[in-house]
Design an enzyme around this catalytic site. Structure first.
Site, PDB file in Angstrom:
ATOM      1  CE  LYS A   1      -1.975   3.046   2.565  1.00 53.41           C
ATOM      2  NZ  LYS A   1      -1.978   4.140   1.401  1.00 53.41           N
TER       3      LYS A   1
ATOM      4  CD  GLU B   1      13.064   5.409   7.995  1.00 52.36           C
ATOM      5  OE1 GLU B   1      12.418   6.263   8.758  1.00 52.36           O
ATOM      6  OE2 GLU B   1      13.420   5.468   7.098  1.00 52.36           O
TER       7      GLU B   1
ATOM      8  CB  CYS C   1      13.389   9.494   6.804  1.00 51.95           C
ATOM      9  SG  CYS C   1      14.283   8.449   5.778  1.00 51.95           S
TER      10      CYS C   1
ATOM     11  CD  GLU D   1      10.584  13.528  10.208  1.00 51.00           C
ATOM     12  OE1 GLU D   1       9.244  12.877  10.222  1.00 51.00           O
ATOM     13  OE2 GLU D   1      11.565  12.768   9.546  1.00 51.00           O
TER      14      GLU D   1
HETATM   15  O1  TXE Z   1       2.541  10.032   6.670  1.00 53.86           O
HETATM   16  P1  TXE Z   1       1.730   8.842   7.285  1.00 53.86           P
HETATM   17  P2  TXE Z   1       2.110  11.565   6.340  1.00 53.86           P
HETATM   18  C1  TXE Z   1       6.715  12.182   8.281  1.00 53.86           C
HETATM   19  C2  TXE Z   1       6.821  13.644   8.237  1.00 53.86           C
HETATM   20  C3  TXE Z   1       5.377  13.985   7.578  1.00 53.86           C
HETATM   21  C4  TXE Z   1       4.740  13.134   8.470  1.00 53.86           C
HETATM   22  C5  TXE Z   1       3.403  12.924   7.982  1.00 53.86           C
HETATM   23  O2  TXE Z   1       7.109  14.280   9.232  1.00 53.86           O
HETATM   24  O3  TXE Z   1       5.138  15.569   7.880  1.00 53.86           O
HETATM   25  O4  TXE Z   1       5.394  12.080   8.700  1.00 53.86           O
HETATM   26  O5  TXE Z   1       3.365  12.420   6.661  1.00 53.86           O
HETATM   27  C6  TXE Z   1      -0.315   5.119   5.354  1.00 53.86           C
HETATM   28  N1  TXE Z   1      -2.882   2.416   9.180  1.00 53.86           N
HETATM   29  N2  TXE Z   1       7.250  11.305   7.202  1.00 53.86           N
HETATM   30  O6  TXE Z   1       0.806  11.943   6.728  1.00 53.86           O
HETATM   31  O7  TXE Z   1       0.538   9.163   7.752  1.00 53.86           O
HETATM   32  C7  TXE Z   1      -0.542   6.305   4.433  1.00 53.86           C
HETATM   33  O8  TXE Z   1      -1.708   6.070   3.803  1.00 53.86           O
HETATM   34  C8  TXE Z   1      -2.088   2.023   8.017  1.00 53.86           C
HETATM   35  C9  TXE Z   1       8.285  10.754   7.565  1.00 53.86           C
HETATM   36  O9  TXE Z   1       2.068  11.542   4.644  1.00 53.86           O
HETATM   37  O10 TXE Z   1       2.673   8.370   8.132  1.00 53.86           O
HETATM   38  C10 TXE Z   1       0.740   6.175   3.856  1.00 53.86           C
HETATM   39  O11 TXE Z   1       0.806   5.056   3.055  1.00 53.86           O
HETATM   40  N3  TXE Z   1      -1.722   3.017   7.146  1.00 53.86           N
HETATM   41  C11 TXE Z   1       8.516   9.592   6.525  1.00 53.86           C
HETATM   42  C12 TXE Z   1       1.659   5.807   5.038  1.00 53.86           C
HETATM   43  O12 TXE Z   1       0.975   5.312   6.195  1.00 53.86           O
HETATM   44  C13 TXE Z   1      -1.679   4.211   7.364  1.00 53.86           C
HETATM   45  C14 TXE Z   1       8.100   9.726   4.988  1.00 53.86           C
HETATM   46  C15 TXE Z   1       2.585   6.932   5.363  1.00 53.86           C
HETATM   47  O13 TXE Z   1       1.617   8.027   5.773  1.00 53.86           O
HETATM   48  C16 TXE Z   1      -2.426   4.778   8.375  1.00 53.86           C
HETATM   49  C17 TXE Z   1       6.974  10.357   4.924  1.00 53.86           C
HETATM   50  C18 TXE Z   1      -3.079   3.838   9.236  1.00 53.86           C
HETATM   51  N4  TXE Z   1      -3.907   4.329  10.221  1.00 53.86           N
HETATM   52  C19 TXE Z   1       6.470  11.256   6.219  1.00 53.86           C
HETATM   53  N5  TXE Z   1      -2.683   6.179   8.486  1.00 53.86           N
HETATM   54  C20 TXE Z   1       9.816   8.685   6.636  1.00 53.86           C
HETATM   55  N6  TXE Z   1       9.960   8.004   7.653  1.00 53.86           N
HETATM   56  O14 TXE Z   1      10.703   8.924   5.765  1.00 53.86           O
HETATM   57  C21 TXE Z   1      -1.594   6.516   7.376  1.00 53.86           C
HETATM   58  N7  TXE Z   1      -1.330   5.406   6.856  1.00 53.86           N
END
Ligand code: TXE
Length: 497
Positions: free
Chosen positions: A174, A249, A283, A384
């Protein structure tokens, strides 16, 4: 009707016909329309993955055969590289050249695991008893939910998909709802390469609707997630109900430490790249600059000069050095973050606002931003922003640099710059982060483990440990000369005794 969910070997529309428009972060233009999965679709994908895994077909393939499959996927990615890079830059808004770099990394990940997997052998255990044959075997962990972010969509998917396939798992991928295009292409390639039906499934859509069921369902054995800390916590809690294996991660607040005896020009140049590459949506971005007091003015003034000169632009802008943020919501988050930093006492030296350039007006462009006078009590140092925002702290001693570098709930990556090799070694060992660069910033390799200490996550991707995530360990003990255990008496007991 759009059919971009891949379930049980078929391309399908969402069960309720829903779709989602993907729009370019560069100019808002329509990139693609894809299916938006419901919880019913997620359940169907889990069902397909479960049935394929439980049939035992893929798991019974030899390591060599699965290695050939993974290598073939690498070849097909190479064949389609131009088209895939174009799709990645369309969804993310990143420059085409960056998407091309990412794709080269994706291919190297598939090639690495294709080779590594062939080397996984049973381990013989020496029991000291000639009658016993005891061995440790590795088996696929089962059905895996692979949930990815939007900053490096295909690259992050490859870190999960390549080892999962190599191990013989079935999976549901996903990707982020914002960046689905390259995951769709990858599924076509996996199908063309010859993976058995039901091994690879694709669900597109919102995290809370399409993603959450993957983390709650008892038919899923493992969740591997890359994304934000809050979502990671939710996923870990959901997975606890059925005691799934979890790999997370969750980003970082990565200290980049410059001592006065460093090669200052190289350190400055890398500090600029560390935080402004991909507009900070990385990240491991070097968002926290820790600089020795005696060189603060020189380092900061040069970084500000360089930040002001950075040219932003869309996928096809050959002169651009970085691109837009992913979405309006993300841009607003970065804006709030800078505002709160200033309210907490940080000094804004440059940036801090949306780009005023006319060609950026329909996209999510935020100016490279430098905040001085920061300290670890400020939320801008602790949280972050995931945007092009550098915070600067000063230190006087090695101990203070280490203490500041560790004063964060995160622990993903960090760097130390100094000509003193004993000092860099001491600092590298004392920093509680999963990757430390010495006199460098940013490189990684498929062969080397990647992941975080503390709240940056658990477990590791890449390297041999990245394959171990997808393997269960089984001990098989064979007694070649069966005998009584002799523990309990086998004599009949009299009624009186
Ligand atoms: O990420 P989400 P978001 C950090 C960065 C950013 C913040 C939020 O600080 O501003 O995260 O970003 C899925 N059950 N990173 O909101 O929500 C979602 O659909 C299952 C760091 O975009 O973490 C997507 O596929 N899945 C990071 C994935 O999780 C769920 C890179 C990431 O979304 C879910 C990106 C749930 N309940 C953002 N809720 C890194 N570590 O590199 C969401 N998703």
């Amino acid at each position: 009707m759009d059919r971009s969910l891949f379930i049980d070997g078929f391309w399908r529309a969402a069960s309720d016909g829903s779709t989602r428009e993907i729009r370019s972060p560069h100019d808002g233009s329509l990139v693609v329309v894809v299916s938006e999965a419901t919880a019913t679709d997620s359940s169907a994908a889990i069902d397909a993955a479960r049935r394929s895994f439980d049939s035992g077909e893929f798991a019974s393939w030899s390591w060599r055969r699965r290695s050939d499959l993974v290598a073939r996927i690498a070849d097909l990615l190479e064949r389609d590289a131009v088209e895939i890079a174009r799709k990645e830059s369309g969804d993310t808004g990143k420059r085409l050249v960056e998407a091309e770099y990412d794709l080269a990394d994706v291919i190297s990940v598939f090639r690495y695991y294709a080779k590594l997997g062939v080397a996984v052998d049973d381990r013989i255990v020496q029991t000291g008893d000639d009658r016993i044959r005891s061995r440790i075997t590795h088996e696929p962990v089962g059905v895996c939910a692979l949930i990815g972010p939007w900053n490096y969509p295909l690259l992050q998917a490859s870190w999960k998909v390549a080892p999962a396939l190599m191990a013989g798992c079935s999976f549901i991928l996903k990707p982020s709802e914002l960046t689905p295009s390259t995951a769709i292409h990858l599924m076509h390639i996996i199908q063309e390469a010859g993976a058995p039906t039901g091994v690879a499934n694709l669900i597109l859509g919102a995290g809370t609707i399409a993603g959450a069921p993957l983390t709650q369902d008892s038919r899923v054995d493992l969740v591997s997630f890359t994304g934000g800390l809050m979502t990671g916590r939710r996923i870990m809690a959901a997975a606890a109900e059925t005691v799934k294996k979890v790999a997370l991660e969750l980003g970082g607040k990565n200290p980049n430490i410059i001592f006065a005896d460093a090669d200052i020009d190289a350190a400055i140049d890398n500090a600029v790249t560390a935080v402004f590459l991909h507009s900070g949506q990385v990240c491991s971005a070097g968002t926290r600059l820790l600089v020795e007091r005696s060189i603060h003015d020189r380092v900061v003034s040069e970084i500000v000069r360089r930040a002001k000169a950075i040219r932003m632009g869309g996928p096809d802008d050959l002169l651009a050095e970085t691109g837009p943020l992913i979405s309006r919501a993300h841009l607003e988050k970065v804006e709030r973050y800078v505002d709160s930093a200033i309210a907490e006492g940080a000094t804004l030296l440059t940036g801090g606002k949306r780009s005023g350039e006319k060609s950026h007006s329909a996209g999510w462009y935020f100016e490279p931003t430098v905040l001085d006078g920061c300290n670890t009590r400020m939320s801008c140092v602790q949280d972050e922003s995931f945007g092009p925002v550098l915070t600067i702290e000063v230190f006087d001693t090695e101990e203070e640099a280490i203490s500041l570098g560790n004063d964060t709930i995160y622990g993903l990556a960090g760097a130390v710059w100094s000509a003193d090799t004993e000092k860099t070694e001491r600092v590298a060992r004392a920093l509680r982060h999963g990757t430390i660069w010495i006199n460098d910033f940013g490189p990684y390799r498929a062969q080397a483990e990647w992941g975080g200490f503390k709240s940056s996550g658990i477990r590791r991707e890449l390297g041999p440990s990245g394959l171990d995530e997808y393997l269960e360990i089984k001990h098989i003990w064979t007694n070649t000369s069966p005998a009584h255990s002799g523990w309990f008496s086998d004599e009949e007991q009299g009624e009186d005794s």
